[in-house]
Enzyme design. Structure first.
Site, PDB file in Angstrom:
ATOM      1  N   ARG A 146      12.729  -4.545  -6.740  1.00 59.22           N
ATOM      2  CA  ARG A 146      12.487  -4.498  -8.194  1.00 59.22           C
ATOM      3  C   ARG A 146      10.986  -4.638  -8.405  1.00 59.22           C
ATOM      4  O   ARG A 146      10.441  -5.714  -8.231  1.00 59.22           O
ATOM      5  CB  ARG A 146      13.269  -5.619  -8.890  1.00 59.22           C
ATOM      6  CG  ARG A 146      12.780  -5.903 -10.293  1.00 59.22           C
ATOM      7  CD  ARG A 146      13.704  -6.761 -11.096  1.00 59.22           C
ATOM      8  NE  ARG A 146      13.945  -8.099 -10.580  1.00 59.22           N
ATOM      9  CZ  ARG A 146      13.055  -9.105 -10.558  1.00 59.22           C
ATOM     10  NH1 ARG A 146      11.826  -8.925 -10.973  1.00 59.22           N
ATOM     11  NH2 ARG A 146      13.402 -10.293 -10.086  1.00 59.22           N
ATOM     12  N   HIS A 201      12.149  -9.136 -13.933  1.00 54.11           N
ATOM     13  CA  HIS A 201      13.614  -9.153 -14.081  1.00 54.11           C
ATOM     14  C   HIS A 201      14.009  -8.634 -15.457  1.00 54.11           C
ATOM     15  O   HIS A 201      14.939  -7.861 -15.603  1.00 54.11           O
ATOM     16  CB  HIS A 201      14.133 -10.582 -13.891  1.00 54.11           C
ATOM     17  CG  HIS A 201      15.546 -10.747 -14.336  1.00 54.11           C
ATOM     18  ND1 HIS A 201      16.614 -10.341 -13.565  1.00 54.11           N
ATOM     19  CD2 HIS A 201      16.078 -11.229 -15.488  1.00 54.11           C
ATOM     20  CE1 HIS A 201      17.744 -10.583 -14.224  1.00 54.11           C
ATOM     21  NE2 HIS A 201      17.439 -11.118 -15.390  1.00 54.11           N
ATOM     22  N   TYR A 257       6.648 -16.256  -9.050  1.00 52.64           N
ATOM     23  CA  TYR A 257       7.491 -16.522  -7.883  1.00 52.64           C
ATOM     24  C   TYR A 257       7.337 -15.539  -6.717  1.00 52.64           C
ATOM     25  O   TYR A 257       8.073 -15.630  -5.744  1.00 52.64           O
ATOM     26  CB  TYR A 257       8.979 -16.629  -8.295  1.00 52.64           C
ATOM     27  CG  TYR A 257       9.525 -15.427  -9.052  1.00 52.64           C
ATOM     28  CD1 TYR A 257       9.961 -14.289  -8.381  1.00 52.64           C
ATOM     29  CD2 TYR A 257       9.628 -15.446 -10.441  1.00 52.64           C
ATOM     30  CE1 TYR A 257      10.472 -13.207  -9.068  1.00 52.64           C
ATOM     31  CE2 TYR A 257      10.136 -14.361 -11.146  1.00 52.64           C
ATOM     32  CZ  TYR A 257      10.563 -13.249 -10.459  1.00 52.64           C
ATOM     33  OH  TYR A 257      11.055 -12.173 -11.140  1.00 52.64           O
TER      34      TYR A 257
HETATM   35  C1  LIG Z   1      27.505 -15.901 -13.716  1.00 50.18           C
HETATM   36  C2  LIG Z   1      26.064 -15.841 -14.156  1.00 50.18           C
HETATM   37  N1  LIG Z   1      25.176 -16.688 -13.595  1.00 50.18           N
HETATM   38  C3  LIG Z   1      23.870 -16.622 -13.975  1.00 50.18           C
HETATM   39  C4  LIG Z   1      23.451 -15.725 -14.917  1.00 50.18           C
HETATM   40  C5  LIG Z   1      21.962 -15.637 -15.309  1.00 50.18           C
HETATM   41  N2  LIG Z   1      21.417 -14.431 -14.688  1.00 50.18           N
HETATM   42  C6  LIG Z   1      21.298 -13.283 -15.382  1.00 50.18           C
HETATM   43  S1  LIG Z   1      20.711 -12.044 -14.442  1.00 50.18           S
HETATM   44  C7  LIG Z   1      20.582 -13.035 -13.095  1.00 50.18           C
HETATM   45  C8  LIG Z   1      20.072 -12.501 -11.774  1.00 50.18           C
HETATM   46  C9  LIG Z   1      21.046 -11.551 -11.137  1.00 50.18           C
HETATM   47  O1  LIG Z   1      20.472 -11.029  -9.985  1.00 50.18           O
HETATM   48  P1  LIG Z   1      21.118  -9.864  -9.168  1.00 50.18           P
HETATM   49  O2  LIG Z   1      22.603 -10.000  -9.144  1.00 50.18           O
HETATM   50  O3  LIG Z   1      20.432  -9.794  -7.858  1.00 50.18           O
HETATM   51  O4  LIG Z   1      20.810  -8.555 -10.024  1.00 50.18           O
HETATM   52  P2  LIG Z   1      19.397  -7.983 -10.499  1.00 50.18           P
HETATM   53  O5  LIG Z   1      19.054  -8.690 -11.781  1.00 50.18           O
HETATM   54  O6  LIG Z   1      18.409  -8.216  -9.414  1.00 50.18           O
HETATM   55  O7  LIG Z   1      19.642  -6.534 -10.724  1.00 50.18           O
HETATM   56  C10 LIG Z   1      20.999 -14.324 -13.387  1.00 50.18           C
HETATM   57  C11 LIG Z   1      21.010 -15.448 -12.410  1.00 50.18           C
HETATM   58  C12 LIG Z   1      24.420 -14.883 -15.486  1.00 50.18           C
HETATM   59  N3  LIG Z   1      24.110 -13.947 -16.391  1.00 50.18           N
HETATM   60  N4  LIG Z   1      25.722 -14.937 -15.074  1.00 50.18           N
END
Ligand SMILES: Cc1ncc(C[n+]2csc(CCOP(=O)(O)OP(=O)(O)O)c2C)c(N)n1
Length: 366
Positions: free
Chosen positions: A254, A258, A267
């Site tokens: 990425r 985010h 980070y």
């Molecule tokens: C169950 C849950 N835990 C935490 C969050 C907060 N949160 C939103 S996006 C995210 C990161 C997700 O990362 P990843 O699955 O690697 O996908 P990316 O954003 O990198 O595409 C988090 C922790 C959430 N939305 N749902």
């Protein structure tokens, strides 16, 4: 790791897609479109016109390579990080902007956060915020499809962070036991918000997790659009032939934040970003096309200006479109009017009128 192109766009191994000029140009054109959409969405957020967005810069090959390998009748169970898959399905950016602006034309009637697209007619399930839930939804839908003798398959998109959720385990386990026609596409972009991959799992790879569920697992270079396209096509074929689900791990990065409210500088090192930027999928594929004699700067300029025009036009339409009246929030809840909801609605409408009267003081909550 499945890879056909090195970072300089040299062809390392044969694949039919590499000899298909029309397909290659199509892949490149749509990757450019995703990139253009991405920067338009972030600009709109920075100008205060929309409240939020999730940039996908660096993950264009994953979105377009996989979307292009599917049939329009297949169901997509998306994460917020695949607007390009929706763009490719719709062949127009307008529905995306209606959703980002939350207009009356938005299919969720302005009730969802930006980036939470959903479109039943396009067989694009609504994005759910809780990370990983789309994995179990896809497994369940695929099981139902098999029971109905539906030839369509399901594809779930998720990130590396989602592989630590209960839904990942429940979804892949169920899919493996029932041998459902589902592709589980993990875009391993190295970060789940601020959590790096090394803090996410001790496994050698995400693809190896497929072993534990008795399903096929494949790791691909997610920045090589030919590898993504080939792997997704093969996985979809496997599903269609009744050979069961496939987990694809697409190794990528990425490049942006985010979300529009994140600052990755807190980070991760700039040097790490720079090395992945040099391996970005668009530049790599452009070099390949150039070597094939299929690319010229004039052609790319024309494509970019057509896309820019379509983006500007769609933004202008969405921006001018009316927003749903506040009371529509209370619709579609029960089939019959419900006294308590009607009371709440009246209360909210009167306070919305108050906010309207003090418009300048009203701050968007996100
Ligand atoms: C169950 C849950 N835990 C935490 C969050 C907060 N949160 C939103 S996006 C995210 C990161 C997700 O990362 P990843 O699955 O690697 O996908 P990316 O954003 O990198 O595409 C988090 C922790 C959430 N939305 N749902």
């Amino acid at each position: 790791m499945l890879r056909f192109l090195d970072v300089d766009g040299n062809l390392l191994a044969a694949t039919p897609a590499a000899h298909d000029q029309a397909l290659s140009l199509e892949l490149f054109r749509w990757m450019l479109y995703v990139q253009a959409f991405d920067s338009a969405a972030l600009s709109l957020q920075r100008w205060g016109k929309i409240s939020f967005c999730n940039p996908t810069t660096g993950e264009e090959a994953g979105q377009i390579g996989s979307a292009c390998a599917l049939s329009d009748t297949d169901w997509v169970f998306p994460s917020y990080r695949v607007p390009g898959v929706y763009l490719y399905r719709k062949k127009s950016p307008l529905p995306l902007f209606h959703q980002l602006f939350g207009t009356t034309e938005d299919l969720s009637r302005g009730r969802q956060m930006p980036m939470h697209f959903g479109d039943a007619a396009a067989r694009f399930f609504s994005v759910s915020s809780p990370v990983g839930t789309q994995i179990t939804q896809a497994a369940g839908w695929a099981y139902a499809a098999r029971l109905r003798n539906d030839a369509a398959i399901a594809i779930a998109y998720f990130g590396d962070g989602a592989t630590s959720t209960n839904d990942f385990h429940a979804g892949l386990n169920l899919a493996g036991v029932l041998r459902v026609p589902a592709v589980f596409y993990c875009s391993n972009n190295q970060y789940a918000l601020s959590t790096p991959l090394r803090r996410q799992t001790a496994a050698a790879s995400i693809a190896t997790k497929a072993l534990a569920y008795g399903i096929e697992g494949v790791q691909v270079d997610g920045n090589d659009v030919l590898a993504v396209y080939t792997a997704t096509r093969e996985a979809a074929e496997r599903c269609r032939c009744g050979h069961g689900p496939v987990l694809i791990e697409a190794v990528t990065y990425r490049l942006g934040p985010h979300s529009s409210t994140d600052n990755p500088g807190f980070y991760r090192a700039a040097s790490e970003e720079a090395s992945w930027r040099a391996a970005n999928p668009i530049q790599r594929f452009r070099r390949f096309l150039e070597r094939q004699g299929w690319w010229s700067s004039g052609w790319e300029e024309t494509v970019r200006s057509e896309q820019d025009f379509a983006l500007r036009q769609s933004i202008a339409i969405a921006e001018r479109s009316p927003r749903p009246a506040p009371e529509t929030l209370f619709q579609d809840v029960y089939s019959e009017p419900e006294e308590r909801l009607e009371r709440q609605c009246r209360r909210m409408v009167s306070s919305a009128a108050l906010k309207e009267a003090h418009r300048g003081d009203f701050k968007f909550p996100i």
